[in-house]
Design a protein around this motif. Structure first.
Motif, short mmCIF file in Angstrom:
data_model
loop_
_atom_site.label_atom_id
_atom_site.label_comp_id
_atom_site.label_asym_id
_atom_site.label_seq_id
_atom_site.Cartn_x
_atom_site.Cartn_y
_atom_site.Cartn_z
N GLY A 23 0.81 -1.21 0.00
CA GLY A 23 0.00 0.00 0.00
C GLY A 23 0.83 1.25 0.00
O GLY A 23 2.06 1.21 0.03
N ALA A 33 -4.19 9.25 4.37
CA ALA A 33 -4.87 8.19 3.61
C ALA A 33 -3.92 7.02 3.42
O ALA A 33 -2.76 7.18 3.05
CB ALA A 33 -5.31 8.73 2.25
N GLU A 35 -3.82 3.68 1.26
CA GLU A 35 -4.44 2.98 0.14
C GLU A 35 -3.80 1.61 0.00
O GLU A 35 -2.59 1.50 -0.10
CB GLU A 35 -4.27 3.80 -1.14
CG GLU A 35 -4.98 5.14 -1.07
CD GLU A 35 -4.78 5.97 -2.32
OE1 GLU A 35 -4.96 5.42 -3.41
OE2 GLU A 35 -4.43 7.15 -2.16
N CYS A 36 -4.67 0.59 0.02
CA CYS A 36 -4.19 -0.79 -0.11
C CYS A 36 -5.26 -1.60 -0.84
O CYS A 36 -6.29 -1.06 -1.24
CB CYS A 36 -3.87 -1.38 1.25
SG CYS A 36 -5.29 -1.52 2.35
N GLY A 39 -8.87 -1.20 0.08
CA GLY A 39 -9.50 0.11 -0.10
C GLY A 39 -8.70 1.22 0.54
O GLY A 39 -7.52 1.04 0.86
N THR A 40 -9.35 2.34 0.76
CA THR A 40 -8.69 3.50 1.36
C THR A 40 -9.15 3.66 2.81
O THR A 40 -10.33 3.75 3.10
CB THR A 40 -9.01 4.79 0.58
OG1 THR A 40 -8.55 4.63 -0.76
CG2 THR A 40 -8.33 6.00 1.20
#
Length: 98
Positions: A23, A33, A35-36, A39-40
């Protein structure tokens, strides 16, 4: 003094590696944030007047359902909650005995 956004970003990046979750972590004006593949995820600081709450985190599922972010009292609680929500690896634990 508390943890800076840059320090938290670095800690989250290290945690993603340990949790085996690919991520990216981005510091934005109002939040951080993550992100992976799941999702976020969003992390925000709590107002100092809200102590003992220090952080809020939002998962993609809670966001999609229109539910508010969850409060946590410490960075340890934040990291544990994020790892669980992302399905991250828990790491090896020492076991004594059989």
């Amino acid at each position: 003094m508390g943890m800076t956004d840059a320090q938290l970003r670095a800690l989250l990046l290290d945690c993603l590696v340990l949790w085996e979750v690919p991520g990216q972590v981005t510091v934005r004006s109002a939040d951080i944030a993550i992100e992976c593949g799941a999702g976020t995820f969003l992390v925000t600081r709590a107002d100092p007047a809200m102590r003992p709450v220090r952080w809020f985190y939002q998962t993609p599922e809670r966001m999609a359902a229109g539910r508010p972010p969850r409060p946590v009292p410490s960075v340890v609680a934040l990291l544990s909650a994020l790892r669980n929500a992302m399905g991250g690896a828990g790491g090896d634990r020492l076991r004594i005995g059989g």
